[in-house]
Structure formats: C-alpha cells, structure tokens
Design an enzyme around this catalytic site. Structure first.
Site, PDB file in Angstrom:
ATOM      1  N   LYS A  50     -19.205 -31.701  -2.126  1.00 42.30           N
ATOM      2  CA  LYS A  50     -18.982 -33.201  -1.857  1.00 42.30           C
ATOM      3  C   LYS A  50     -19.800 -33.357  -0.297  1.00 42.30           C
ATOM      4  O   LYS A  50     -19.883 -32.370   0.371  1.00 42.30           O
ATOM      5  CB  LYS A  50     -17.505 -33.656  -1.975  1.00 42.30           C
ATOM      6  CG  LYS A  50     -17.307 -33.892  -3.315  1.00 42.30           C
ATOM      7  CD  LYS A  50     -16.207 -34.672  -3.766  1.00 42.30           C
ATOM      8  CE  LYS A  50     -16.154 -35.153  -5.165  1.00 42.30           C
ATOM      9  NZ  LYS A  50     -14.962 -35.329  -5.594  1.00 42.30           N
ATOM     10  N   ARG A  63     -11.541 -28.772  -9.718  1.00 41.62           N
ATOM     11  CA  ARG A  63     -12.809 -29.417 -10.374  1.00 41.62           C
ATOM     12  C   ARG A  63     -14.022 -28.759  -9.673  1.00 41.62           C
ATOM     13  O   ARG A  63     -14.335 -29.295  -8.544  1.00 41.62           O
ATOM     14  CB  ARG A  63     -12.495 -30.914 -10.409  1.00 41.62           C
ATOM     15  CG  ARG A  63     -13.674 -31.498 -11.216  1.00 41.62           C
ATOM     16  CD  ARG A  63     -13.556 -33.026 -11.471  1.00 41.62           C
ATOM     17  NE  ARG A  63     -14.546 -33.555 -12.042  1.00 41.62           N
ATOM     18  CZ  ARG A  63     -15.797 -33.739 -11.803  1.00 41.62           C
ATOM     19  NH1 ARG A  63     -16.181 -33.473 -10.492  1.00 41.62           N
ATOM     20  NH2 ARG A  63     -16.647 -34.678 -12.422  1.00 41.62           N
TER      21      ARG A  63
HETATM   22  N1  HH2 Z   1     -15.179 -36.230  -8.477  1.00 40.18           N
HETATM   23  C1  HH2 Z   1     -16.255 -36.582  -9.073  1.00 40.18           C
HETATM   24  C2  HH2 Z   1     -16.398 -36.949 -10.253  1.00 40.18           C
HETATM   25  N2  HH2 Z   1     -14.996 -37.368 -11.099  1.00 40.18           N
HETATM   26  N3  HH2 Z   1     -12.591 -36.643 -10.997  1.00 40.18           N
HETATM   27  C3  HH2 Z   1     -11.817 -36.216 -10.564  1.00 40.18           C
HETATM   28  N4  HH2 Z   1     -10.438 -36.090 -11.176  1.00 40.18           N
HETATM   29  N5  HH2 Z   1     -11.691 -35.981  -9.131  1.00 40.18           N
HETATM   30  C4  HH2 Z   1     -12.756 -35.763  -8.382  1.00 40.18           C
HETATM   31  O1  HH2 Z   1     -12.906 -35.195  -7.246  1.00 40.18           O
HETATM   32  C5  HH2 Z   1     -14.033 -36.148  -9.183  1.00 40.18           C
HETATM   33  C6  HH2 Z   1     -13.922 -36.584 -10.483  1.00 40.18           C
HETATM   34  C7  HH2 Z   1     -17.606 -36.645  -8.314  1.00 40.18           C
HETATM   35  O2  HH2 Z   1     -18.524 -35.653  -8.564  1.00 40.18           O
HETATM   36  P1  HH2 Z   1     -19.417 -35.407  -9.740  1.00 40.18           P
HETATM   37  O3  HH2 Z   1     -18.930 -35.411 -11.039  1.00 40.18           O
HETATM   38  O4  HH2 Z   1     -20.250 -34.065  -9.636  1.00 40.18           O
HETATM   39  O5  HH2 Z   1     -20.611 -36.298  -9.251  1.00 40.18           O
HETATM   40  P2  HH2 Z   1     -20.898 -37.621  -9.823  1.00 40.18           P
HETATM   41  O6  HH2 Z   1     -19.867 -38.764 -10.129  1.00 40.18           O
HETATM   42  O7  HH2 Z   1     -22.125 -38.350  -9.035  1.00 40.18           O
HETATM   43  O8  HH2 Z   1     -21.356 -37.508 -11.504  1.00 40.18           O
END
Ligand code: HH2
Length: 289
Positions: free
Chosen positions: A233, A267
C-alpha cells in the site's frame, strides 16, 4: 510430521473456516485481482488463463485463502457494473473450486448479486470493503452459511482520501467495526464467521495507518477474527520511496504487530515470502517467551 505453526489444514467436509483457528500463526489470504486497474498489478491477471495460472502460483506459494476480486478499490477507482464484475470472477471461482475442492475462496465484492453468484460457484467467504453497506448483503451471507469480512472505509474509493483526519483513529475504527459486527450477528451470521478489518489505506494517512497497525490488539479485543491488508500500500511507498512492486520488505515489516495475536488473517500479494516471514517471526517470539 511436524507442521510447525501452520497447524492442520481443514479437510473437505469439515467446517473449513473454523478449522483455520487452531493455528498459532496468522492465516495467509492471497490476492487475485481480475481487474484492469488495480494499484499494484492491474491488467496482469485479467485474462482467464493468466488469472488461473497466477492462482496456482499463489496456492503453491502457501496461500490459505484466495481472495478474488473484479473491481479495483484504489483511490479514485471507477465503479464496475455487476455483470462485468461477475464475468471477471465467477468462472475463475468455479474452475478453482473444481480443481481444489478443499481450497478456501473469498470473493472481494460489495455487490450482493456478485456475492451470490460467487457463493453459488463455490466461494466460502465474502470480503466486503464497504462493511455490507448494500441492503441484502448480510442476509445473503447468513442464508448461505458463509462468512463475511467487514472493512472500515471513509466514504468511497472515489472520495476516501479527501479527509483523512481522525480524533482517535483506533477508537473510531473499532467503534464502527463493533457496530457493523453487531448488525451482522443480528442478521444471523455466527460471530466467528464475522471478520473485521481496519481498512489500511482506505481514508487514512501514513500516521493513521501506522496507528491502526499498532492498535491491532485493540481491534482483536472485539472478539472477531481480524483481517489486515497492508500489502504494497501507498503508505509503505511514502515511508520507503519504493514503487508498488518494490514494497515487499515494507509490507512484511507492517505485519510485525500481527505476531502473537490469535485469529488474524493477513491479506497479501506475496504469500510465499509472507509465510516464510510469519513462520520465522512466530518461532522467534515463542523462543523469546
Ligand atoms: N485492500 C484492497 C482491496 N480489498 N479488502 C480487505 N478486506 N482489506 C484490504 O485492506 C483490502 C481489501 C486493495 O488492494 P488490492 O486488491 O491489491 O488493490 P485494488 O483494490 O486496486 O484492486
């Protein structure tokens, strides 16, 4: 055979989610983004074959749970229509369920219609970054006997970084999660199947993110499993200057506060390195106690 801190993997037919908790180290949830625009890997696994290939890599790397998403939640991300989100995630979930009957699968969505199709295709868990803000989500999860992750976010991905000031960020996030967890239990989801998440990077600045990570024991005090998503992040980029694909060391350091806590899920994008880090850190803690 001694399987160290990883405990016994749940067997098909057992309540697979409950079987996670005898473990003494955090559970690893690996991220599979079937999106064109995710902040760290957008577009890389949008193609069905590339998505499945990456899923196999994540499983081989030691993922306990795969979290599959079809809509980016990065700051400023555009919403995706339900039909398109379903198309991105449901066939992949069905195919992974066919290949791996015992695999734990989570669907990262805040739309009940996408969650329903994903549960039908074999997902065990709904990961909802809006903490089930859409009516019908909690009832659906209860009816299907699934589990849910309730995450704290301020506003929506389009607006969440506009105001990142809090009085006491840990208390505010904890109180919100307590309220949503009560609603989930009232809707009929058993308390152990209600997981809470402080939403690292969702409407928080660097200081807020650090305080929430340091405050994990207070969130664990709510009595629900806690999910932590710090992987790659932007606060890690702010602290180290590293681009998204160079934040592994910082992402592992962000997990230090999870060592020694019970019922924690991390995660992550890099399950193999994370599992190795957790294994050594947990053994070290035990040796020191
Ligand atoms: N962070 C992201 C997406 N979903 N869900 C939970 N429960 N907790 C988190 O911290 C979280 C999440 C963001 O990360 P990522 O999926 O890699 O990116 P994007 O939302 O751009 O697909």
């Amino acid at each position: 055979m001694n399987d160290g801190h990883r405990g016994t993997l749940p067997q098909p037919g057992e309540d697979r989610l409950d079987a996670l908790w005898p473990r003494r180290m955090p559970v690893v949830m690996a991220v599979l983004n079937r999106t064109p625009d995710s902040f760290s890997d957008g577009g890389r696994y949008l193609d069905d074959a590339a998505g499945l290939e990456h899923a196999e890599r994540l499983i081989a790397g030691g993922a306990d749970i795969l979290d599959i998403g079809g809509e980016s939640t990065r700051p400023g991300a555009e919403p995706v229509p339900a039909a398109e989100e379903r198309r991105r995630v449901v066939p992949t979930i069905a195919e992974l369920r066919r290949r791996h009957p015992g695999l734990l699968i989570s669907v990262d969505t805040s739309k009940p219609e996408v969650a329903e199709a994903a549960l039908e295709a074999g997902a065990n868990l709904v990961n909802d970054v809006t903490a089930a803000a859409t009516s019908g989500m909690l009832e659906l999860v209860a009816r299907r006997g699934a589990a849910i992750v309730l995450m704290h976010m301020r506003g929506s991905p389009a607006t969440m970084q506009a105001d990142t000031r809090y009085g006491d960020v840990v208390a505010e996030v904890r109180d919100f999660l307590a309220l949503r967890a009560r609603a989930a239990v009232a809707a009929g989801i058993p308390a152990p199947s209600v997981w809470v998440d402080p939403g690292i990077g969702f409407g928080k600045d660097v200081d807020g993110n650090l305080r929430l990570l340091a405050g994990l024991p207070q969130l664990a005090g709510l009595g629900h499993p806690v999910v932590v998503g710090a992987s790659r992040k932007s606060f890690i980029g702010r602290l180290t200057g590293a681009p998204a694909d160079g934040r592994l060391a910082g992402s592992l350091a962000a997990l230090i506060p999870t060592i020694g806590l019970e019922r924690v899920v991390v995660r992550v994008h890099d399950p193999e390195a994370t599992s190795h880090f957790l294994e050594v850190a947990c053994q070290l803690r035990e040796a020191a106690s």
